[in-house]
Design a protein around this motif. Structure first.
Motif, PDB file in Angstrom:
ATOM      1  N   GLU A 333      -6.845 -55.282  21.382  1.00 59.72           N
ATOM      2  CA  GLU A 333      -8.303 -55.361  21.381  1.00 59.72           C
ATOM      3  C   GLU A 333      -8.905 -54.355  20.408  1.00 59.72           C
ATOM      4  OE1 GLU A 333     -11.997 -55.296  24.608  1.00 59.72           O
ATOM      5  OE2 GLU A 333      -9.948 -54.871  25.246  1.00 59.72           O
ATOM      6  N   VAL A 334      -8.388 -53.119  20.415  1.00 58.91           N
ATOM      7  CA  VAL A 334      -8.882 -52.095  19.483  1.00 58.91           C
ATOM      8  C   VAL A 334      -8.614 -52.513  18.043  1.00 58.91           C
ATOM      9  CG1 VAL A 334      -8.594 -49.702  18.733  1.00 58.91           C
ATOM     10  CG2 VAL A 334      -8.683 -50.236  21.162  1.00 58.91           C
ATOM     11  N   ALA A 335      -7.455 -53.119  17.781  1.00 57.44           N
ATOM     12  CA  ALA A 335      -7.132 -53.570  16.421  1.00 57.44           C
ATOM     13  C   ALA A 335      -8.142 -54.614  15.948  1.00 57.44           C
ATOM     14  CB  ALA A 335      -5.712 -54.126  16.379  1.00 57.44           C
ATOM     15  N   ASN A 336      -8.423 -55.606  16.781  1.00 51.36           N
ATOM     16  CA  ASN A 336      -9.383 -56.647  16.395  1.00 51.36           C
ATOM     17  C   ASN A 336     -10.793 -56.086  16.228  1.00 51.36           C
ATOM     18  OD1 ASN A 336      -7.599 -58.892  16.310  1.00 51.36           O
ATOM     19  ND2 ASN A 336      -7.616 -59.008  18.536  1.00 51.36           N
ATOM     20  N   LEU A 337     -11.214 -55.217  17.167  1.00 55.80           N
ATOM     21  CA  LEU A 337     -12.536 -54.590  17.050  1.00 55.80           C
ATOM     22  C   LEU A 337     -12.650 -53.774  15.771  1.00 55.80           C
ATOM     23  CD1 LEU A 337     -13.011 -53.386  20.736  1.00 55.80           C
ATOM     24  CD2 LEU A 337     -14.420 -55.081  19.592  1.00 55.80           C
ATOM     25  N   SER A 338     -11.595 -53.001  15.454  1.00 56.89           N
ATOM     26  CA  SER A 338     -11.627 -52.155  14.253  1.00 56.89           C
ATOM     27  C   SER A 338     -11.719 -52.994  12.989  1.00 56.89           C
ATOM     28  CB  SER A 338     -10.369 -51.272  14.209  1.00 56.89           C
ATOM     29  OG  SER A 338     -10.289 -50.439  15.336  1.00 56.89           O
ATOM     30  N   ALA A 339     -10.967 -54.097  12.939  1.00 55.45           N
ATOM     31  CA  ALA A 339     -11.007 -54.956  11.752  1.00 55.45           C
ATOM     32  C   ALA A 339     -12.398 -55.557  11.559  1.00 55.45           C
ATOM     33  CB  ALA A 339      -9.960 -56.059  11.868  1.00 55.45           C
ATOM     34  N   ILE A 340     -13.011 -56.021  12.658  1.00 56.85           N
ATOM     35  CA  ILE A 340     -14.345 -56.628  12.560  1.00 56.85           C
ATOM     36  C   ILE A 340     -15.373 -55.592  12.125  1.00 56.85           C
ATOM     37  CG2 ILE A 340     -16.186 -57.710  13.894  1.00 56.85           C
ATOM     38  CD1 ILE A 340     -13.948 -58.960  15.626  1.00 56.85           C
ATOM     39  N   MET A 341     -15.315 -54.409  12.716  1.00 54.24           N
ATOM     40  CA  MET A 341     -16.299 -53.377  12.380  1.00 54.24           C
ATOM     41  C   MET A 341     -16.111 -52.899  10.939  1.00 54.24           C
ATOM     42  SD  MET A 341     -17.339 -50.006  14.581  1.00 54.24           S
ATOM     43  CE  MET A 341     -17.751 -51.028  15.986  1.00 54.24           C
ATOM     44  N   ALA A 342     -14.846 -52.778  10.486  1.00 52.90           N
ATOM     45  CA  ALA A 342     -14.589 -52.376   9.102  1.00 52.90           C
ATOM     46  C   ALA A 342     -15.140 -53.415   8.131  1.00 52.90           C
ATOM     47  CB  ALA A 342     -13.092 -52.167   8.880  1.00 52.90           C
ATOM     48  N   SER A 343     -14.989 -54.700   8.463  1.00 54.26           N
ATOM     49  CA  SER A 343     -15.540 -55.750   7.608  1.00 54.26           C
ATOM     50  C   SER A 343     -17.058 -55.674   7.546  1.00 54.26           C
ATOM     51  CB  SER A 343     -15.106 -57.129   8.128  1.00 54.26           C
ATOM     52  OG  SER A 343     -13.709 -57.273   8.099  1.00 54.26           O
ATOM     53  N   GLU A 344     -17.691 -55.411   8.695  1.00 57.52           N
ATOM     54  CA  GLU A 344     -19.142 -55.295   8.725  1.00 57.52           C
ATOM     55  C   GLU A 344     -19.628 -54.145   7.849  1.00 57.52           C
ATOM     56  OE1 GLU A 344     -21.515 -57.048  10.189  1.00 57.52           O
ATOM     57  OE2 GLU A 344     -20.224 -58.526  11.137  1.00 57.52           O
ATOM     58  N   LEU A 345     -18.821 -53.070   7.762  1.00 66.29           N
ATOM     59  CA  LEU A 345     -19.223 -51.884   7.004  1.00 66.29           C
ATOM     60  C   LEU A 345     -18.680 -51.886   5.582  1.00 66.29           C
ATOM     61  CD1 LEU A 345     -18.699 -49.234   9.828  1.00 66.29           C
ATOM     62  CD2 LEU A 345     -20.834 -50.256   9.058  1.00 66.29           C
ATOM     63  N   GLY A 346     -18.026 -52.966   5.166  1.00 65.91           N
ATOM     64  CA  GLY A 346     -17.530 -53.057   3.796  1.00 65.91           C
ATOM     65  C   GLY A 346     -16.265 -52.272   3.532  1.00 65.91           C
ATOM     66  N   LEU A 347     -15.476 -51.984   4.587  1.00 67.78           N
ATOM     67  CA  LEU A 347     -14.211 -51.256   4.424  1.00 67.78           C
ATOM     68  C   LEU A 347     -13.037 -52.235   4.525  1.00 67.78           C
ATOM     69  CD1 LEU A 347     -15.035 -48.147   6.634  1.00 67.78           C
ATOM     70  CD2 LEU A 347     -15.216 -48.350   4.156  1.00 67.78           C
ATOM     71  N   ASN A 348     -11.838 -51.698   4.359  1.00 74.28           N
ATOM     72  CA  ASN A 348     -10.628 -52.534   4.369  1.00 74.28           C
ATOM     73  C   ASN A 348     -10.275 -52.912   5.807  1.00 74.28           C
ATOM     74  OD1 ASN A 348      -8.111 -53.710   4.132  1.00 74.28           O
ATOM     75  ND2 ASN A 348      -7.394 -52.264   2.607  1.00 74.28           N
ATOM     76  N   PRO A 349     -10.404 -54.186   6.203  1.00 81.34           N
ATOM     77  CA  PRO A 349     -10.127 -54.551   7.604  1.00 81.34           C
ATOM     78  C   PRO A 349      -8.638 -54.478   7.958  1.00 81.34           C
ATOM     79  CG  PRO A 349     -10.623 -56.513   6.300  1.00 81.34           C
ATOM     80  CD  PRO A 349     -10.868 -55.335   5.409  1.00 81.34           C
ATOM     81  N   LYS A 350      -7.752 -54.674   6.978  1.00 81.91           N
ATOM     82  CA  LYS A 350      -6.322 -54.642   7.270  1.00 81.91           C
ATOM     83  C   LYS A 350      -5.877 -53.245   7.669  1.00 81.91           C
ATOM     84  CE  LYS A 350      -4.967 -58.562   4.388  1.00 81.91           C
ATOM     85  NZ  LYS A 350      -4.105 -59.021   3.265  1.00 81.91           N
ATOM     86  N   VAL A 351      -6.358 -52.227   6.945  1.00 81.29           N
ATOM     87  CA  VAL A 351      -6.013 -50.841   7.286  1.00 81.29           C
ATOM     88  C   VAL A 351      -6.579 -50.481   8.649  1.00 81.29           C
ATOM     89  CG1 VAL A 351      -6.258 -48.434   6.578  1.00 81.29           C
ATOM     90  CG2 VAL A 351      -5.877 -50.197   4.859  1.00 81.29           C
ATOM     91  N   ALA A 352      -7.815 -50.903   8.922  1.00 76.47           N
ATOM     92  CA  ALA A 352      -8.433 -50.606  10.222  1.00 76.47           C
ATOM     93  C   ALA A 352      -7.670 -51.283  11.358  1.00 76.47           C
ATOM     94  CB  ALA A 352      -9.890 -51.062  10.212  1.00 76.47           C
ATOM     95  N   LYS A 353      -7.252 -52.531  11.158  1.00 72.82           N
ATOM     96  CA  LYS A 353      -6.496 -53.241  12.198  1.00 72.82           C
ATOM     97  C   LYS A 353      -5.151 -52.554  12.440  1.00 72.82           C
ATOM     98  CE  LYS A 353      -6.720 -57.726  12.426  1.00 72.82           C
ATOM     99  NZ  LYS A 353      -6.549 -59.172  12.174  1.00 72.82           N
ATOM    100  N   ARG A 354      -4.490 -52.100  11.383  1.00 74.51           N
ATOM    101  CA  ARG A 354      -3.200 -51.413  11.507  1.00 74.51           C
ATOM    102  C   ARG A 354      -3.360 -50.114  12.304  1.00 74.51           C
ATOM    103  NH1 ARG A 354       0.869 -52.417   7.776  1.00 74.51           N
ATOM    104  NH2 ARG A 354       2.706 -51.084   7.927  1.00 74.51           N
ATOM    105  N   ALA A 355      -4.396 -49.341  11.966  1.00 74.25           N
ATOM    106  CA  ALA A 355      -4.640 -48.082  12.680  1.00 74.25           C
ATOM    107  C   ALA A 355      -5.005 -48.341  14.139  1.00 74.25           C
ATOM    108  CB  ALA A 355      -5.743 -47.297  11.978  1.00 74.25           C
ATOM    109  N   GLY A 356      -5.820 -49.388  14.392  1.00 77.99           N
ATOM    110  CA  GLY A 356      -6.193 -49.702  15.776  1.00 77.99           C
ATOM    111  C   GLY A 356      -5.002 -50.114  16.614  1.00 77.99           C
ATOM    112  N   LEU A 357      -4.074 -50.876  16.017  1.00 83.28           N
ATOM    113  CA  LEU A 357      -2.882 -51.299  16.760  1.00 83.28           C
ATOM    114  C   LEU A 357      -1.979 -50.113  17.102  1.00 83.28           C
ATOM    115  CD1 LEU A 357      -1.042 -53.568  17.850  1.00 83.28           C
ATOM    116  CD2 LEU A 357      -0.086 -53.776  15.566  1.00 83.28           C
ATOM    117  N   LEU A 358      -1.880 -49.143  16.195  1.00 84.38           N
ATOM    118  CA  LEU A 358      -0.939 -48.029  16.372  1.00 84.38           C
ATOM    119  C   LEU A 358      -1.578 -46.805  17.021  1.00 84.38           C
ATOM    120  CD1 LEU A 358       0.837 -48.141  12.875  1.00 84.38           C
ATOM    121  CD2 LEU A 358       1.677 -49.088  15.012  1.00 84.38           C
ATOM    122  N   HIS A 359      -2.859 -46.859  17.382  1.00 82.23           N
ATOM    123  CA  HIS A 359      -3.529 -45.610  17.764  1.00 82.23           C
ATOM    124  C   HIS A 359      -2.972 -45.001  19.047  1.00 82.23           C
ATOM    125  CE1 HIS A 359      -5.749 -48.044  20.695  1.00 82.23           C
ATOM    126  NE2 HIS A 359      -6.226 -46.936  21.216  1.00 82.23           N
TER     127      HIS A 359
END
Length: 511
Positions: A333-359
């Motif tokens: 859930e954190v991985a998906n939320l991070s990817a969506i929020m990163a996309s909304e803010l113009g950041l890299n969603p793949k890196v955010a999803k990776r960090a959210g999955l491993l946090h």
């Protein structure tokens, strides 16, 4: 008589001489004939050879002439090309000469214009100087003093206008930033729909009929004791129809016990040796399932290139809960939320999803050092060559470290969103599981202890010791020491029964 002989001899000699001369004459004729034939044949051969020589000569002469003609044609073509190049070069030379003449003419014209401009500039400077002197005499100020006063007045005016403009921008930015942040968070939460996972501490194992309960218990309870000792799970066989309850705070143990029971009941052979064999196989099966779960999770989320050990840790999250919330579900859930929020803010969603999955990988290591799980997870990510922004997001999501990338606050916010949803977590369950783990670790710290299992909701602690390391008297002393240490160091409801199990086995093989 003699005369006849002499006459015969003379006649013989004369006959032989005459025949010799006749043979010699025939031989001479034959020789002359052969010579004539040979001369005629030689003459024919001579004529043939002369003809062949003439033909060869003619052929060579034609080839030579052909070769000469080809060379002459090549020389002619080269000469033509050289003439064309000469013509081209002469044309270019004429063109360059013409352009040079034009450039010289333009240069002369510009030089004349520059001289005119310099004369006019000198006249303008002289006129400007006269005007400045006239203004200075009229105003009573020098040019530098007037310039300083003008700059100072303009500076104050600009500063006032700039401050007003900055304040307006700041107020507008605060209003729009709050609105935008709320919009991003709300949209992110709305776009991720997950279930609230509540962890239980019991698993119900269904059976076909109640006769199997007796086989599971075994003679004098030896089967159920062996199963509880091998798995660390309390097996409750009561009057519940067609069901056996498996109770343990550790989901991995419950799953091992459930699968082992299923195989034992299906196979029909239930005895202590078979139980231990099935439990060992089931543990290996669970380990393979953990790896497969990690791989499937990474593929589902589109996170590629993870180290195999990180994939295994992700799979272990399936059997771990955090305040009653399943850790793997929470991390997804954190991985998906991070990817969506990163996309909304113009950041890299793949890196955010990776960090959210491993946090939260610091919550499921094989060994548990005395480190916060965020710091431990960051160290694991660094060990397995994850990028610096991912490592920082893992280590800083509980503010143990300073955030150095924009991904870190996103992961922290999404972790809070996932845990703060109504019904997502139950802190009571988490504190209960922590108390049982502390109870097991306390007993495991004593020398000679090989396994410890907290069962019956923490009301009983079973301690398995090595028979070659501890005697029966030492086992009694160990039980007392553990109970004393629990009383001194832990807080718990009711009382805890400490059972020390020391078992001696004699094993040999018939070959």
């Amino acid at each position: 008589m003699i005369i006849h002989i002499i006459v015969g001899v003379v006649a013989f000699i004369l006959g032989g001489t005459l025949s010799y001369f006749m043979w010699d004459k025939a031989l001479m004729k034959r020789r002359d004939k052969i010579i004539k034939e040979g001369q005629a044949e030689a003459e024919v051969i001579k004529k043939d050879k002369i003809l062949q020589a003439k033909e060869k000569f003619l052929h060579l002469r034609s080839e030579h002439e052909k070769h000469i003609n080809e060379k002459n044609s090549k020389i002619n073509s080269i000469e033509q090309k050289i003439k064309q190049r000469e013509n081209t070069l002469s044309q270019k030379h004429e063109e360059l000469q013409r352009k040079k003449n034009e450039v010289d003419a333009v240069r002369d014209n510009l030089t004349a214009q520059i001289e005119v401009v310099e004369k006019k500039t000198a006249e303008l400077e002289k006129a400007h100087k006269q005007q400045v002197e006239a203004l200075e005499s009229i105003s009573g100020l020098s040019a530098d003093e007037a310039k300083a006063q003008l700059v100072e007045s303009l500076k104050e005016e600009a500063k006032t206008e700039a401050m007003s403009y900055i304040n307006d921008i700041m107020d507008e930015a605060k209003i729009s930033a709050n609105k935008e942040a709320k919009r991003v968070v709300v949209q992110t939460i709305q776009r991720v729909a997950t279930e609230s996972a509540i962890e239980n501490s019991v698993t119900v194992f269904h059976i076909d009929n109640d006769e199997i309960k007796g086989r599971i218990i075994g003679r004098e309870g030896r089967n159920i004791r062996a199963l509880e000792a091998a798995t660390g799970v309390e097996i409750i066989v009561d009057d519940t129809p067609e069901a056996i309850i498996l109770s343990a705070f550790d989901p991995v143990r419950r799953e091992i016990a459930r699968l082992a029971l299923h195989q034992l009941v299906t196979d029909g052979r239930i005895h202590p040796a078979r139980i231990e064999e099935i439990v060992d196989k089931t543990k290996k099966q669970i380990e393979e399932e953990i790896i497969e779960t990690g791989k499937r999770t990474a593929i589902d989320l589109g996170v590629h290139g993870l180290h195999p050990e990180l994939i295994r840790l992700i799979g272990k999250m399936k059997y771990r809960s955090s305040y009653g919330q399943n850790l793997l579900q929470h991390s997804r859930e954190v991985a998906n939320l991070s990817a969506i929020m990163a996309s909304e803010l113009g950041l890299n969603p793949k890196v955010a999803k990776r960090a959210g999955l491993l946090h939260d990988i610091g919550k499921v290591p094989d060994d548990e050092p005395e480190l916060p799980h965020a710091i431990l997870g960051m160290k694991l990510a660094e060990k397995y060559k994850e990028k610096a922004d991912v490592c920082n997001a893992i280590g800083a999501h509980h503010d143990e470290l300073e955030m150095t990338t924009l991904i870190s606050p996103i992961v922290q916010v999404c972790d809070a969103i996932s845990g703060a949803r109504p019904g997502a977590r139950r802190e009571v369950v988490e504190s209960y599981i922590k108390r049982l783990k502390d109870l097991e670790n306390l007993a495991l710290s004593y020398p000679g202890v090989t396994k410890t299992y907290a069962i019956q909701a923490g009301r009983e602690l079973r301690v398995i010791v090595g028979s070659e390391k501890i005697t029966d008297k030492e086992a009694e002393s160990l039980s007392y020491d553990i109970s004393k240490k629990i009383q001194d160091e832990m807080t718990y409801p009711g009382q805890i029964k400490i059972t020390v199990i020391r078992e001696t086995r004699a094993i040999s093989y018939a070959k």
